[in-house]
Design an enzyme around this catalytic site. Structure first.
Site, mmCIF file in Angstrom:
data_model
loop_
_atom_site.group_PDB
_atom_site.id
_atom_site.type_symbol
_atom_site.label_atom_id
_atom_site.label_comp_id
_atom_site.label_asym_id
_atom_site.label_seq_id
_atom_site.Cartn_x
_atom_site.Cartn_y
_atom_site.Cartn_z
ATOM 1 N N GLY A 72 15.492 -41.593 47.133
ATOM 2 C CA GLY A 72 16.276 -42.362 48.093
ATOM 3 C C GLY A 72 17.544 -41.630 48.507
ATOM 4 N N THR A 73 18.171 -40.966 47.556
ATOM 5 C CA THR A 73 19.421 -40.264 47.838
ATOM 6 C C THR A 73 19.209 -39.163 48.874
ATOM 7 O OG1 THR A 73 20.235 -40.735 45.620
ATOM 8 C CG2 THR A 73 21.280 -38.896 46.780
ATOM 9 N N ASN A 150 21.802 -53.396 46.872
ATOM 10 C CA ASN A 150 21.330 -53.130 45.506
ATOM 11 C C ASN A 150 22.172 -53.832 44.440
ATOM 12 O OD1 ASN A 150 23.204 -51.167 46.623
ATOM 13 N ND2 ASN A 150 23.112 -50.142 44.649
ATOM 14 N N SER A 198 12.393 -45.219 48.220
ATOM 15 C CA SER A 198 12.349 -44.504 46.952
ATOM 16 C C SER A 198 11.181 -45.026 46.132
ATOM 17 C CB SER A 198 13.663 -44.706 46.192
ATOM 18 O OG SER A 198 13.579 -44.077 44.934
ATOM 19 N N HIS A 200 10.756 -44.827 42.655
ATOM 20 C CA HIS A 200 10.943 -45.378 41.306
ATOM 21 C C HIS A 200 11.501 -46.793 41.295
ATOM 22 C CE1 HIS A 200 15.394 -44.841 40.441
ATOM 23 N NE2 HIS A 200 15.289 -44.074 41.497
ATOM 24 N N THR A 236 7.503 -26.790 47.776
ATOM 25 C CA THR A 236 6.142 -27.243 47.473
ATOM 26 C C THR A 236 6.153 -28.730 47.166
ATOM 27 O OG1 THR A 236 5.619 -25.065 46.628
ATOM 28 C CG2 THR A 236 4.176 -26.873 45.932
ATOM 29 N N CYS A 323 24.307 -46.455 39.036
ATOM 30 C CA CYS A 323 25.068 -45.229 39.272
ATOM 31 C C CYS A 323 26.564 -45.459 39.119
ATOM 32 C CB CYS A 323 24.736 -44.631 40.634
ATOM 33 S SG CYS A 323 24.188 -45.808 41.836
HETATM 34 C C1 LIG Z 1 18.386 -46.512 43.919
HETATM 35 C C2 LIG Z 1 18.939 -46.526 45.299
HETATM 36 C C3 LIG Z 1 19.135 -45.342 46.016
HETATM 37 C C4 LIG Z 1 18.893 -43.982 45.406
HETATM 38 O O1 LIG Z 1 17.529 -43.717 45.237
HETATM 39 P P1 LIG Z 1 17.097 -42.521 44.231
HETATM 40 O O2 LIG Z 1 15.617 -42.427 44.446
HETATM 41 O O3 LIG Z 1 17.470 -42.956 42.868
HETATM 42 O O4 LIG Z 1 17.820 -41.307 44.695
HETATM 43 C C5 LIG Z 1 19.617 -45.429 47.289
HETATM 44 N N1 LIG Z 1 19.886 -46.609 47.861
HETATM 45 C C6 LIG Z 1 19.702 -47.778 47.216
HETATM 46 C C7 LIG Z 1 19.990 -49.055 47.910
HETATM 47 C C8 LIG Z 1 19.231 -47.781 45.908
HETATM 48 O O5 LIG Z 1 19.071 -48.926 45.262
#
Ligand SMILES: *Cc1c(COP(=O)(O)O)cnc(C)c1O
Length: 377
Positions: A72-73, A150, A198, A200, A236, A323
């Site tokens: 996501g980042t 989040n 994302s 995970h 890759t 985070c």
């Molecule tokens: C967890 C999260 C991210 C970051 O995603 P990662 O895959 O951990 O880098 C970004 N935005 C929101 C709203 C999130 O909850």
């Protein structure tokens, strides 16, 4: 060890068994590079394109509009930093409750001469169309507002905000990491130009994500090299991760209606019961809230102490976001909705998944009053 009662699904989720099964072969027997032209390469390449189709189906776009990233980042960074350069415009509008992946990308753009406007939110964390209308002009390159928050679960009026962006010739990006497969997202209907996802957070593996880039929107890549992902994201491909993310999205979409209903019921039970405890209050809205998020403040209690007390009872929760857990600053989301720093420090986030059971909810609701008592003493 007894299986913990896990209520930190906003931070990360368990990989689904079906997802792990899909991933395993790509680590060992089918380890080819998707760019290789032999049969092992084409098998890997096929797995990546199957996954791309599944992600596209989940958000109603074309497979060619999905690029895979490391999470996501990276998707947020690519959307913001990658998209604005080509617009020739200098203003970026975002909100005060965005994930740090968006806010830090904006900070970096600010240092490069872009004007960043941060929209305020109301007491429940919602961005208003009026505020956007006041800020937007023809020099606006991009508007970025997340789909679901989040920390406090607020669902934003994405379609309405995107329409305003489009009317002013600005791109619209949404960080949909928390909303993906848990709310009805339609890139076409909602007029979205760029969207971050994302793996995970939806029972896929860590370290993989996706970015939707509407056909015709030009972005410059952050990662340069061999030209994978249509030249937008070299390196890759993470084939097991991508195959896993595709499966995770497909699985989640196949039972979304039922899962959302069940999570909503559990969430509301938690909210009702916790609000009956003395000195507690809800952060974020009651309606238009992520089905899997409950967020509370407790007068006179440090959220961090509560998290640690619950952890000793084998119940996993968080304060704001994962985070920011190590941060000494109050959550920017909570201060944006008007909480004082001490209120912001007294908070508890409870986030569910489709695998959360009623038994776990029972354990949480039994443990919380005990933990509160222990912390207050
Ligand atoms: C967890 C999260 C991210 C970051 O995603 P990662 O895959 O951990 O880098 C970004 N935005 C929101 C709203 C999130 O909850």
């Amino acid at each position: 060890m007894i299986r913990p009662a896990y209520f930190d699904n906003g931070a990360t989720t368990a990989v689904a068994k079906e997802v792990l099964d899909v991933m395993m072969p790509f680590f060992t027997g089918e380890y080819g590079n998707p760019s290789s032209i032999h049969t092992m390469g084409t098998a890997a390449s096929k797995a990546v394109s199957e996954a791309r189709k599944k992600i596209a189906a989940a958000v109603n776009c074309r497979p060619s509009e999905i690029i895979f990233t490391s999470g996501g980042t990276e998707s947020d960074n690519t959307a913001l930093i990658g998209a604005v350069a080509d617009t020739g415009k200098k203003k970026i509008i975002t909100s005060a409750v965005e994930h740090s992946a968006v806010l830090e990308a904006c900070r970096s753009l600010s240092a490069r001469g872009y004007e960043i406007v941060i929209l305020p939110v109301d007491g429940e964390g919602k961005v208003s169309a009026d505020e956007l209308l006041k800020a937007i002009d023809n020099d606006t390159a991009l508007v970025s507002v997340m789909t679901a928050n989040n920390v406090i679960g607020t669902i934003q009026p994405i379609r309405e905000l995107a329409e305003i962006a489009r009317e002013h010739g600005a791109l619209f990006h949404t960080d949909a990491v928390q909303a993906f497969t848990r709310t009805d997202i339609d890139a076409e209907r909602d007029l979205i130009d760029l969207m971050s996802m994302s793996s995970h957070k939806i029972h896929g593996p860590k370290g993989v994500g996706a970015l939707y880039v509407r056909n015709g929107v030009r972005i410059s890549p952050l990662i340069l090299g061999g030209g994978q992902e249509s030249g937008l994201r070299s390196s890759t491909e993470n084939v097991p991760g991508i195959a896993g993310m595709g499966k995770a999205a497909e699985l989640a979409m196949s039972s979304m209606t039922d899962d959302v209903k069940r999570m909503t019921e559990m969430r509301d039970r938690i909210i009702d019961e916790v609000l009956s405890l003395k000195g507690s209050y809800l952060n974020g809205p009651r309606e238009k809230r992520s089905c899997n998020n409950a967020h509370f403040g407790f007068e006179g209690v440090k959220g961090k102490d509560l998290v640690l007390a619950l952890s000793r009872m084998n119940v996993m929760v968080s304060t704001a976001s994962a985070c920011s857990a190590g941060s000494t600053e109050p959550s920017h989301v909570l201060t944006a909705i008007g909480r004082s720093p001490s209120e912001a420090f007294s908070s508890l986030r409870i986030t569910l998944s489709r695998y959360t059971t009623d038994d776990e909810v029972g354990i949480l609701l039994d443990s919380l009053p005990k933990a509160l008592k222990a912390v207050r003493e």
